[in-house]
Design an enzyme around this catalytic site. Sequence first.
Site, PDB file in Angstrom:
ATOM      1  N   ASP A  60     -33.816  30.281  29.219  1.00 48.19           N
ATOM      2  CA  ASP A  60     -33.257  31.191  29.879  1.00 48.19           C
ATOM      3  C   ASP A  60     -31.813  31.475  29.546  1.00 48.19           C
ATOM      4  O   ASP A  60     -31.124  32.411  29.318  1.00 48.19           O
ATOM      5  CB  ASP A  60     -33.457  30.934  31.549  1.00 48.19           C
ATOM      6  CG  ASP A  60     -34.689  31.153  32.073  1.00 48.19           C
ATOM      7  OD1 ASP A  60     -35.390  32.142  31.636  1.00 48.19           O
ATOM      8  OD2 ASP A  60     -35.113  30.389  33.207  1.00 48.19           O
ATOM      9  N   ARG A 115     -24.159  23.959  47.543  1.00 48.61           N
ATOM     10  CA  ARG A 115     -25.009  24.258  46.018  1.00 48.61           C
ATOM     11  C   ARG A 115     -24.075  24.484  45.139  1.00 48.61           C
ATOM     12  O   ARG A 115     -24.319  23.788  43.943  1.00 48.61           O
ATOM     13  CB  ARG A 115     -25.761  25.389  46.194  1.00 48.61           C
ATOM     14  CG  ARG A 115     -27.009  25.390  46.908  1.00 48.61           C
ATOM     15  CD  ARG A 115     -27.896  26.578  47.071  1.00 48.61           C
ATOM     16  NE  ARG A 115     -29.252  26.161  46.212  1.00 48.61           N
ATOM     17  CZ  ARG A 115     -30.143  27.156  45.854  1.00 48.61           C
ATOM     18  NH1 ARG A 115     -30.121  28.510  46.598  1.00 48.61           N
ATOM     19  NH2 ARG A 115     -31.051  26.998  45.074  1.00 48.61           N
ATOM     20  N   THR A 174     -43.121  30.413  35.126  1.00 50.24           N
ATOM     21  CA  THR A 174     -42.380  31.006  36.241  1.00 50.24           C
ATOM     22  C   THR A 174     -42.762  30.505  37.810  1.00 50.24           C
ATOM     23  O   THR A 174     -43.489  29.732  37.901  1.00 50.24           O
ATOM     24  CB  THR A 174     -42.608  32.689  36.266  1.00 50.24           C
ATOM     25  OG1 THR A 174     -41.563  33.219  36.896  1.00 50.24           O
ATOM     26  CG2 THR A 174     -43.804  33.224  36.707  1.00 50.24           C
ATOM     27  N   ARG A 229     -22.759  31.460  48.506  1.00 52.93           N
ATOM     28  CA  ARG A 229     -22.842  31.510  50.059  1.00 52.93           C
ATOM     29  C   ARG A 229     -22.763  30.217  50.532  1.00 52.93           C
ATOM     30  O   ARG A 229     -21.997  29.915  51.439  1.00 52.93           O
ATOM     31  CB  ARG A 229     -23.905  32.388  50.371  1.00 52.93           C
ATOM     32  CG  ARG A 229     -24.201  32.452  51.960  1.00 52.93           C
ATOM     33  CD  ARG A 229     -25.325  33.368  52.163  1.00 52.93           C
ATOM     34  NE  ARG A 229     -26.459  32.700  51.762  1.00 52.93           N
ATOM     35  CZ  ARG A 229     -27.864  33.350  52.019  1.00 52.93           C
ATOM     36  NH1 ARG A 229     -28.293  34.277  52.613  1.00 52.93           N
ATOM     37  NH2 ARG A 229     -28.957  32.808  51.216  1.00 52.93           N
ATOM     38  N   LYS A 253     -41.659  26.180  37.820  1.00 55.68           N
ATOM     39  CA  LYS A 253     -40.804  25.890  36.588  1.00 55.68           C
ATOM     40  C   LYS A 253     -40.313  24.398  36.863  1.00 55.68           C
ATOM     41  O   LYS A 253     -40.016  23.847  35.274  1.00 55.68           O
ATOM     42  CB  LYS A 253     -39.608  26.727  36.810  1.00 55.68           C
ATOM     43  CG  LYS A 253     -40.022  28.189  36.476  1.00 55.68           C
ATOM     44  CD  LYS A 253     -38.811  29.397  36.577  1.00 55.68           C
ATOM     45  CE  LYS A 253     -38.101  29.140  35.194  1.00 55.68           C
ATOM     46  NZ  LYS A 253     -37.083  30.626  35.227  1.00 55.68           N
ATOM     47  N   TYR A 308     -32.320  43.247  37.404  1.00 55.54           N
ATOM     48  CA  TYR A 308     -32.637  44.347  36.681  1.00 55.54           C
ATOM     49  C   TYR A 308     -33.592  45.136  37.250  1.00 55.54           C
ATOM     50  O   TYR A 308     -33.990  46.273  36.537  1.00 55.54           O
ATOM     51  CB  TYR A 308     -33.196  43.987  35.180  1.00 55.54           C
ATOM     52  CG  TYR A 308     -34.436  43.021  35.236  1.00 55.54           C
ATOM     53  CD1 TYR A 308     -35.688  43.542  35.527  1.00 55.54           C
ATOM     54  CD2 TYR A 308     -34.406  41.899  35.428  1.00 55.54           C
ATOM     55  CE1 TYR A 308     -36.846  42.723  35.377  1.00 55.54           C
ATOM     56  CE2 TYR A 308     -35.714  40.750  35.416  1.00 55.54           C
ATOM     57  CZ  TYR A 308     -36.760  41.465  35.569  1.00 55.54           C
ATOM     58  OH  TYR A 308     -38.006  40.654  35.568  1.00 55.54           O
ATOM     59  N   ARG A 343     -21.765  26.733  50.078  1.00 56.44           N
ATOM     60  CA  ARG A 343     -21.059  26.274  49.279  1.00 56.44           C
ATOM     61  C   ARG A 343     -21.441  24.689  48.532  1.00 56.44           C
ATOM     62  O   ARG A 343     -21.100  24.634  47.499  1.00 56.44           O
ATOM     63  CB  ARG A 343     -19.470  25.688  49.907  1.00 56.44           C
ATOM     64  CG  ARG A 343     -18.481  25.349  49.036  1.00 56.44           C
ATOM     65  CD  ARG A 343     -17.072  25.022  49.611  1.00 56.44           C
ATOM     66  NE  ARG A 343     -16.256  24.224  48.865  1.00 56.44           N
ATOM     67  CZ  ARG A 343     -15.197  24.758  48.219  1.00 56.44           C
ATOM     68  NH1 ARG A 343     -14.900  26.030  48.471  1.00 56.44           N
ATOM     69  NH2 ARG A 343     -14.469  24.067  47.499  1.00 56.44           N
TER      70      ARG A 343
HETATM   71  P1  ATR Z   1     -32.949  32.050  41.517  1.00 57.29           P
HETATM   72  O1  ATR Z   1     -33.619  31.118  40.905  1.00 57.29           O
HETATM   73  O2  ATR Z   1     -33.362  33.515  41.333  1.00 57.29           O
HETATM   74  O3  ATR Z   1     -31.371  31.683  41.459  1.00 57.29           O
HETATM   75  P2  ATR Z   1     -32.587  30.846  44.355  1.00 57.29           P
HETATM   76  O4  ATR Z   1     -32.458  29.495  43.776  1.00 57.29           O
HETATM   77  O5  ATR Z   1     -33.256  31.096  45.630  1.00 57.29           O
HETATM   78  O6  ATR Z   1     -33.175  31.880  43.224  1.00 57.29           O
HETATM   79  O7  ATR Z   1     -31.083  31.214  44.278  1.00 57.29           O
HETATM   80  C1  ATR Z   1     -30.639  32.653  44.900  1.00 57.29           C
HETATM   81  C2  ATR Z   1     -29.138  32.867  44.930  1.00 57.29           C
HETATM   82  O8  ATR Z   1     -28.902  34.026  45.524  1.00 57.29           O
HETATM   83  C3  ATR Z   1     -28.549  31.916  45.672  1.00 57.29           C
HETATM   84  O9  ATR Z   1     -27.206  31.608  45.108  1.00 57.29           O
HETATM   85  C4  ATR Z   1     -28.346  32.413  47.021  1.00 57.29           C
HETATM   86  O10 ATR Z   1     -27.208  31.778  47.757  1.00 57.29           O
HETATM   87  P3  ATR Z   1     -27.656  30.710  48.613  1.00 57.29           P
HETATM   88  O11 ATR Z   1     -27.339  29.444  47.648  1.00 57.29           O
HETATM   89  O12 ATR Z   1     -26.595  30.420  49.730  1.00 57.29           O
HETATM   90  O13 ATR Z   1     -28.972  30.817  49.309  1.00 57.29           O
HETATM   91  C5  ATR Z   1     -27.909  33.794  46.726  1.00 57.29           C
HETATM   92  N1  ATR Z   1     -28.430  34.667  47.677  1.00 57.29           N
HETATM   93  C6  ATR Z   1     -29.489  35.029  48.179  1.00 57.29           C
HETATM   94  N2  ATR Z   1     -29.340  36.064  49.126  1.00 57.29           N
HETATM   95  C7  ATR Z   1     -28.110  35.968  49.438  1.00 57.29           C
HETATM   96  C8  ATR Z   1     -27.140  36.517  50.418  1.00 57.29           C
HETATM   97  N3  ATR Z   1     -27.627  37.463  51.417  1.00 57.29           N
HETATM   98  N4  ATR Z   1     -25.874  36.368  50.394  1.00 57.29           N
HETATM   99  C9  ATR Z   1     -25.325  35.898  49.658  1.00 57.29           C
HETATM  100  N5  ATR Z   1     -26.163  35.124  48.607  1.00 57.29           N
HETATM  101  C10 ATR Z   1     -27.245  35.214  48.443  1.00 57.29           C
END
Ligand code: ATR
Length: 277
Positions: free
Chosen positions: A107, A162, A66, A158, A70, A224, A160
């Site tokens: 996953d 990505r 994890t 959030r 990863k 969860y 775009r």
């Molecule tokens: P994971 O592997 O759990 O997906 P991550 O790669 O850090 O972790 O992604 C977290 C996701 O939650 C992303 O889609 C992130 O949006 P951004 O790409 O804009 O960071 C989203 N996320 C986290 N906090 C957020 C917030 N306050 N508002 C909107 N989206 C959020």
Amino acid sequence: MSVSKVPLAGVIGCPIAHSKSPLLHGHWLKTYGIDGHYVHLHVETSDLEDVIRMMPKMGFVGANVTLPHKEAVFDIADQITDRATLIGAANTLTFRPDGKILADNTDGYGFIANLKDGAPDWDPKAGPAVVLGAGGASRAVIASLLEAGVDDIILTNRTRDRAEQMRGDFGQKIRVVDWIKAPNVLEEGKLVVNTTSLGMTGKSRLRMPLDGLRLDAVVTDLVYTPLKTELLEYAESIGCVAVDGLGMLLHQAVPGFERWFGTRPEVTAESRAAILG
Ligand code: ATR
């Protein structure tokens, strides 16, 4: 005389103390009467390769991986499954008797298995899937939805860029929509998936107007903790089928356990209870 070893497995991460995987695997080992152990393994990035190379010599037959390792395990593995390559990360290592290390990602498998469990009538061809979030977890969800036969995925994030990157990687079946416009596309979703961390205990709330949700939508949340997020609570209150994210954690563990210990474990109410402590 050959002496049989007690098989060991564990979950490698940093930090790792919070991981529920040992509770689950421990429960299955006990249920199936297998003489083996599954432990927490706190491993720093700088030690990752040394530790992994040493593990088979100590009796480890495999490990889950994890955060933050990863992706790094790709450089250590001898063989990487197609689905792990597609997702760009691995969560399951198997130490084979020939000394080779196999890296897999379960996953996406766990996501679909949980969905089929919680929403047996969900049909991948029924209509668009709306996916909130374009992070690491989202990649596994999108890869598995495409593999399951969904041919229209509305992706909103959030940041775009990505989401655009994901479309670049996965292709035309993905439509990117601005985060601010997400409430407007909810009404198209026959499946709605939250892959963001919004709604998780200790994180921000998912402050999105949800009144566009279709009554016949299946709604699932990767978060969860809490088990019933505000998104799932609302979905259930209007009659949608709501599937919580704990099942994904349970199902993603199945292929590893089977490979390591030779028995395919069942995801049951007891396994859910085991992980909930
Ligand atoms: P994971 O592997 O759990 O997906 P991550 O790669 O850090 O972790 O992604 C977290 C996701 O939650 C992303 O889609 C992130 O949006 P951004 O790409 O804009 O960071 C989203 N996320 C986290 N906090 C957020 C917030 N306050 N508002 C909107 N989206 C959020």
